[in-house]
Design a protein around this motif. Structure first.
Motif, PDB file in Angstrom:
ATOM      1  N   ASN A 112       6.332   8.281 -19.907  1.00 39.04           N
ATOM      2  CA  ASN A 112       6.087   7.394 -18.593  1.00 39.04           C
ATOM      3  C   ASN A 112       6.019   5.946 -18.781  1.00 39.04           C
ATOM      4  N   ASN A 113       6.868   5.278 -18.364  1.00 36.06           N
ATOM      5  CA  ASN A 113       6.700   3.709 -18.101  1.00 36.06           C
ATOM      6  C   ASN A 113       5.973   3.216 -17.096  1.00 36.06           C
ATOM      7  N   TYR A 114       5.469   2.133 -17.499  1.00 39.50           N
ATOM      8  CA  TYR A 114       4.479   1.433 -16.446  1.00 39.50           C
ATOM      9  C   TYR A 114       4.776   0.078 -16.857  1.00 39.50           C
ATOM     10  N   GLY A 115       4.451  -0.949 -15.661  1.00 39.58           N
ATOM     11  CA  GLY A 115       4.252  -2.159 -15.800  1.00 39.58           C
ATOM     12  C   GLY A 115       5.069  -3.135 -14.460  1.00 39.58           C
ATOM     13  N   PRO A 116       5.295  -4.371 -14.517  1.00 41.18           N
ATOM     14  CA  PRO A 116       5.941  -4.910 -13.228  1.00 41.18           C
ATOM     15  C   PRO A 116       7.251  -4.521 -12.758  1.00 41.18           C
ATOM     16  N   TYR A 117       7.201  -4.530 -11.669  1.00 38.37           N
ATOM     17  CA  TYR A 117       8.314  -4.152 -10.980  1.00 38.37           C
ATOM     18  C   TYR A 117       8.756  -2.832 -10.568  1.00 38.37           C
ATOM     19  N   GLN A 118       7.515  -1.911 -10.873  1.00 35.04           N
ATOM     20  CA  GLN A 118       7.986  -0.409 -10.686  1.00 35.04           C
ATOM     21  C   GLN A 118       7.750  -0.110  -9.188  1.00 35.04           C
ATOM     22  N   PHE A 119       8.721   0.527  -8.344  1.00 33.98           N
ATOM     23  CA  PHE A 119       8.579   1.057  -7.244  1.00 33.98           C
ATOM     24  C   PHE A 119       7.232   1.829  -7.003  1.00 33.98           C
ATOM     25  N   PRO A 120       6.328   1.605  -5.785  1.00 36.07           N
ATOM     26  CA  PRO A 120       5.220   1.938  -5.613  1.00 36.07           C
ATOM     27  C   PRO A 120       5.359   3.758  -5.063  1.00 36.07           C
ATOM     28  N   GLU A 121       6.243   4.354  -5.840  1.00 36.66           N
ATOM     29  CA  GLU A 121       6.189   5.926  -5.388  1.00 36.66           C
ATOM     30  C   GLU A 121       5.526   6.470  -6.765  1.00 36.66           C
TER      31      GLU A 121
ATOM     32  N   LEU B  17       3.168   7.089  -9.881  1.00 34.32           N
ATOM     33  CA  LEU B  17       1.545   6.949 -10.183  1.00 34.32           C
ATOM     34  C   LEU B  17       1.156   5.530 -10.151  1.00 34.32           C
ATOM     35  N   ILE B  18       1.338   4.842 -11.112  1.00 35.22           N
ATOM     36  CA  ILE B  18       0.556   3.392 -11.285  1.00 35.22           C
ATOM     37  C   ILE B  18       0.674   2.552 -10.238  1.00 35.22           C
ATOM     38  N   PRO B  19       1.962   2.220  -9.779  1.00 33.84           N
ATOM     39  CA  PRO B  19       2.074   1.320  -8.669  1.00 33.84           C
ATOM     40  C   PRO B  19       1.628   1.784  -7.417  1.00 33.84           C
ATOM     41  N   LEU B  20       2.048   3.215  -7.024  1.00 32.84           N
ATOM     42  CA  LEU B  20       1.343   3.738  -5.892  1.00 32.84           C
ATOM     43  C   LEU B  20      -0.235   3.515  -5.753  1.00 32.84           C
ATOM     44  N   MET B  21      -1.055   3.706  -6.936  1.00 29.48           N
ATOM     45  CA  MET B  21      -2.288   3.826  -6.627  1.00 29.48           C
ATOM     46  C   MET B  21      -2.848   2.226  -6.558  1.00 29.48           C
ATOM     47  N   ILE B  22      -2.127   1.531  -7.441  1.00 31.29           N
ATOM     48  CA  ILE B  22      -2.574  -0.100  -7.177  1.00 31.29           C
ATOM     49  C   ILE B  22      -2.471  -0.533  -5.850  1.00 31.29           C
ATOM     50  N   TYR B  23      -1.483  -0.021  -5.175  1.00 30.51           N
ATOM     51  CA  TYR B  23      -0.834  -0.590  -4.018  1.00 30.51           C
ATOM     52  C   TYR B  23      -1.911   0.026  -2.765  1.00 30.51           C
ATOM     53  N   ASN B  24      -2.165   1.177  -2.909  1.00 29.81           N
ATOM     54  CA  ASN B  24      -2.892   1.859  -2.041  1.00 29.81           C
ATOM     55  C   ASN B  24      -4.165   1.599  -2.120  1.00 29.81           C
ATOM     56  N   CYS B  25      -4.804   1.157  -3.270  1.00 37.06           N
ATOM     57  CA  CYS B  25      -6.095   0.719  -3.520  1.00 37.06           C
ATOM     58  C   CYS B  25      -6.362  -0.850  -2.909  1.00 37.06           C
TER      59      CYS B  25
ATOM     60  N   TRP C  30      -0.222  -8.316 -12.514  1.00 36.69           N
ATOM     61  CA  TRP C  30       1.192  -8.587 -11.685  1.00 36.69           C
ATOM     62  C   TRP C  30       1.222  -8.456 -10.254  1.00 36.69           C
ATOM     63  N   TYR C  31       0.692  -7.071 -10.044  1.00 35.38           N
ATOM     64  CA  TYR C  31       0.673  -6.559  -8.779  1.00 35.38           C
ATOM     65  C   TYR C  31       0.154  -7.388  -7.690  1.00 35.38           C
ATOM     66  N   LEU C  32      -1.238  -7.836  -8.120  1.00 36.27           N
ATOM     67  CA  LEU C  32      -1.815  -8.678  -7.414  1.00 36.27           C
ATOM     68  C   LEU C  32      -1.152 -10.070  -7.101  1.00 36.27           C
ATOM     69  N   GLU C  33      -0.494 -10.665  -8.295  1.00 43.69           N
ATOM     70  CA  GLU C  33       0.057 -11.907  -8.055  1.00 43.69           C
ATOM     71  C   GLU C  33       1.224 -11.895  -7.292  1.00 43.69           C
ATOM     72  N   ASN C  34       1.838 -10.808  -7.070  1.00 39.62           N
ATOM     73  CA  ASN C  34       3.209 -10.469  -6.476  1.00 39.62           C
ATOM     74  C   ASN C  34       3.223  -9.563  -5.534  1.00 39.62           C
ATOM     75  N   ASN C  35       2.230  -9.753  -4.723  1.00 38.28           N
ATOM     76  CA  ASN C  35       1.797  -8.981  -3.307  1.00 38.28           C
ATOM     77  C   ASN C  35       3.308  -9.053  -2.319  1.00 38.28           C
ATOM     78  N   THR C  36       3.850 -10.274  -2.262  1.00 37.18           N
ATOM     79  CA  THR C  36       4.808 -10.357  -1.308  1.00 37.18           C
ATOM     80  C   THR C  36       6.156  -9.586  -1.830  1.00 37.18           C
ATOM     81  N   TRP C  37       6.152  -9.517  -3.295  1.00 41.77           N
ATOM     82  CA  TRP C  37       7.334  -8.729  -3.792  1.00 41.77           C
ATOM     83  C   TRP C  37       7.180  -7.353  -3.055  1.00 41.77           C
ATOM     84  N   LEU C  38       6.025  -6.803  -3.299  1.00 41.88           N
ATOM     85  CA  LEU C  38       5.779  -5.341  -2.997  1.00 41.88           C
ATOM     86  C   LEU C  38       5.917  -5.103  -1.407  1.00 41.88           C
ATOM     87  N   ASP C  39       5.603  -6.109  -0.701  1.00 43.83           N
ATOM     88  CA  ASP C  39       5.649  -6.038   0.778  1.00 43.83           C
ATOM     89  C   ASP C  39       7.001  -6.015   1.070  1.00 43.83           C
TER      90      ASP C  39
END
Ligand SMILES: Cc1cn([C@H]2C[C@H](O)[C@@H](COP(=O)(O)OP(=O)(O)O[C@H]3O[C@H](C)C(=O)[C@H](O)[C@H]3O)O2)c(=O)[nH]c1=O
Length: 350
Positions: A188-197, A199-207, A324-333
């Motif tokens: 399982n990979n994780y890191g910047p730019y992963q689509f939030p579906e 586990l890790i980016p989903l949990m960060i985004y939801n949190c 990274w997700y914190l600093e790139n909230n707009t990418w996520l949005d």
């Protein structure tokens, strides 16, 4: 100058790979072919979009004409096939697109590369087709043991079966035609730019958005987490030095239960972003159908043969990722708003 044809380069791992390669090598050319599905985003590549040796082509790997034309117009040296439908939950809902892209798309790419590279005396020297695969093709482990390259294939989800099928086609092109190929199977990979579906980016985004954190089953399923840049380094090594026809497992030796991952994310965000966040956001939900219990990779072969080892510890990688997700909230949005909200509401009705 070596020419790389990267498929799926607008996705999570592909885009990290393209940027990693341009940082490492001055004299390479990269052609990125991507269909731009929901998971692909050209924003991921904004740093390289004006690079003189970078070219983007919007195309589906299943499109014979489009891929043939790319090979006709360019003397491609390496194909790195990242393009895939990759989310297990989506594959359980609708397997067809997984069979089409992951199996037929790979076969189309193989055929086009073969036609361009084959001569009367075998294949042109220095060419290689690298298939980016997954440890899910081996199925599930109990509490002990590791997947090695010789572990039997035992995929469970439609996604895993589609990847295993593609791997077997790669094997056939090596065994039958002696086509120069490698297969890499990562955890399982994780890191910047992963689509939030995932586990890790989903949990960060939801949190960050104070939404529920849906944990499947008892939360004790185990995954072996690999920081995406360590994966990119391994792929580069396999392209350069991997023995033709061989499979290389790539794993981080970072086994964690899902609930540990979720709690780690909560703690980090509570401490560094929002003290009001608590574990009350966790909700144990219905388990995934056919949920694999444990994945764990034995990366001895790639370590011994190619000198690869992961550099990023899980503790360091998860901090970098959350940051990274914190600093790139707009990418996520930008990328997730509609697609993500629809999927989320469908699954959790929130
Ligand atoms: C999205 C989600 C997941 N999970 C659980 C299910 C798994 O046990 C674990 C990781 O799930 P995820 O969907 O992120 O990844 P895997 O199903 O392990 O598969 C992933 O890693 C391999 C190597 C690939 O090859 C896949 O492409 C990639 O998606 O968390 C939850 O508990 N809740 C959730 O909302």
């Amino acid at each position: 100058m070596k020419i790389y044809l990267v498929t799926g380069g607008a996705g999570f791992i592909g885009s990290n790979f393209i940027k990693y390669m341009f940082k490492k090598y001055k004299h390479i050319k990269i052609i990125n072919v991507d269909k731009l599905t929901y998971a692909g985003n050209l924003e991921n590549l904004k740093e390289v979009k004006n690079h003189p040796h970078y070219k983007f082509i919007k195309a589906d790997i299943c499109d014979k004409k489009a891929i043939e034309n790319i090979f006709k117009a360019n003397d491609i040296d390496y194909v790195i096939n990242f393009a895939a439908e990759s989310h297990v939950d989506r594959s359980i809902k609708d397997p067809s697109i997984f069979a089409k892209t992951n199996v037929l798309g790979t076969v189309n790419l193989l055929n086009c590369a073969k036609a361009a590279w084959e001569t009367n005396n075998g294949f042109k020297l220095g060419k290689k087709f690298l298939q980016v695969s997954t440890d899910e093709v081996y199925g599930s482990l109990e509490n002990t043991g590791y997947f090695t390259e010789t572990s039997p294939l035992d995929p469970h989800s439609p996604y895993a079966s589609s990847k295993a099928s593609a791997d077997l086609m790669i094997k056939a092109y090596f065994d039958t035609y002696k086509m120069p190929v490698n297969v890499t199977r990562c955890s399982n990979n994780y890191g910047p730019y992963q689509f939030p579906e995932k586990l890790i980016p989903l949990m960060i985004y939801n949190c960050l958005n104070k939404k529920i954190l849906p944990v499947y089953g008892d939360g004790l399923n185990i995954r072996d987490w690999l920081y995406v840049i360590d994966h990119c380094k391994a792929i580069d090594l396999v392209i350069e030095n991997g023995k033709l026809g061989e499979i290389y497992n790539i794993g981080g030796h970072n086994e964690r239960t899902n609930i540990y991952i979720v709690k780690t994310i909560i703690q980090y965000i509570k401490k560094n972003v929002d003290p009001t966040i608590t574990e009350n956001l966790i909700k144990f939900v219905e388990d995934r159908k056919g949920h694999d219990r444990r994945y764990a990779i034995d990366p001895t072969k790639i370590r011994n043969e190619l000198g690869w080892k992961p550099k990023t510890s899980f503790e360091e990688g998860i901090k970098k990722t959350i940051q990274w997700y914190l600093e790139n909230n707009t990418w996520l949005d930008n990328i997730t708003s509609k697609e993500y909200q629809d999927a989320y509401n469908k699954m959790y009705g929130n």
